[in-house]
Write an enzyme that holds these catalytic residues in place. Structure first.
Site: not given
Ligand code: XMP
Ligand code: MG
Length: 178
Positions: A48, A102-103, A106, A134, A155-156, A162, A168
């Site tokens: 990501g 990081e992307d 969450d 978030k 969700f984005v 992705d 992506r």
């Molecule tokens: P955690 O919960 O471990 O999750 O912080 C991080 C990973 O969850 C994925 N993620 C998303 N991917 N849109 C996405 O495309 C979203 O809104 C989203 N929210 C969580 C992502 O892989 C991230 O590294």
């Molecule tokens: Mg990721």
């Protein structure tokens, strides 16, 4: 910009290319200021973060290095729960200034499980730069040191993120339509 369909879901425009570029520049300026003369090693988390990492890295005017790792999670013992480890990490981290890229954070689960492994390698410092957080979804004590955007708990896709493999390559950020 108009709505797009990816797999079975509809997404609407959320953050434009221009706003993203502006936000990334701002975070890069903070890193330029905080890490001058320290030659930080950026560690991008695949997949990501690859777009954000590339854009952020090109805005750095200081001496800096970059590398990428993939995280894999496996079941540990009942006391350790799920363990997240990395593949592709060849750099020496001891005494280096590490910035995880990081992307999105969450729930924070991924980074919360992975940070101890990095700490064990005794870096000089360890910080997190993330494109998105978030805050309403956070369940683990993970704090981003650099954060481009805080977004709502939806969700984005786009800008490296992705939905089931797709989206992506979209240059803007789109959000799931209610
Ligand atoms: P955690 O919960 O471990 O999750 O912080 C991080 C990973 O969850 C994925 N993620 C998303 N991917 N849109 C996405 O495309 C979203 O809104 C989203 N929210 C969580 C992502 O892989 C991230 O590294
Ligand atoms: Mg990721």
């Amino acid at each position: 910009m108009s709505d797009i369909k990816i797999h079975d879901k509809i997404f609407e425009p959320f953050i434009s290319k221009a706003k993203i570029a502006e936000g990334v520049k701002k975070v890069a300026a903070e890193i330029n200021r905080d890490y001058a003369g320290k030659n930080p090693l950026l560690l991008g988390i695949l997949n990501g973060s690859f777009i954000f990492a590339a854009d952020l890295f090109r805005e750095l005017e200081i001496e800096a290095e970059i590398s990428f790792i993939k995280l894999v999670s496996y079941k540990g013992t009942s006391s350790t729960g799920n363990v997240v480890t990395s593949i592709g990490l060849e750099e020496q981290l001891a005494d280096r200034h590490i910035i995880i890229v990081e992307d999105i954070i969450d729930t924070g689960k991924t980074l919360h499980s992975f940070m101890p492994e990095l700490q064990n390698r005794k870096p000089a410092s360890l910080k997190i730069a993330t494109f998105l957080t978030k805050p309403d979804a956070l369940k683990y004590p993970v704090k981003a040191d650099y954060n481009v955007f805080e977004i709502e708990h939806k969700f984005v896709v786009g800008y490296g993120l992705d939905y089931d493999g797709l989206g992506r390559n979209i240059p803007e950020l789109y959000i799931l339509k209610a």
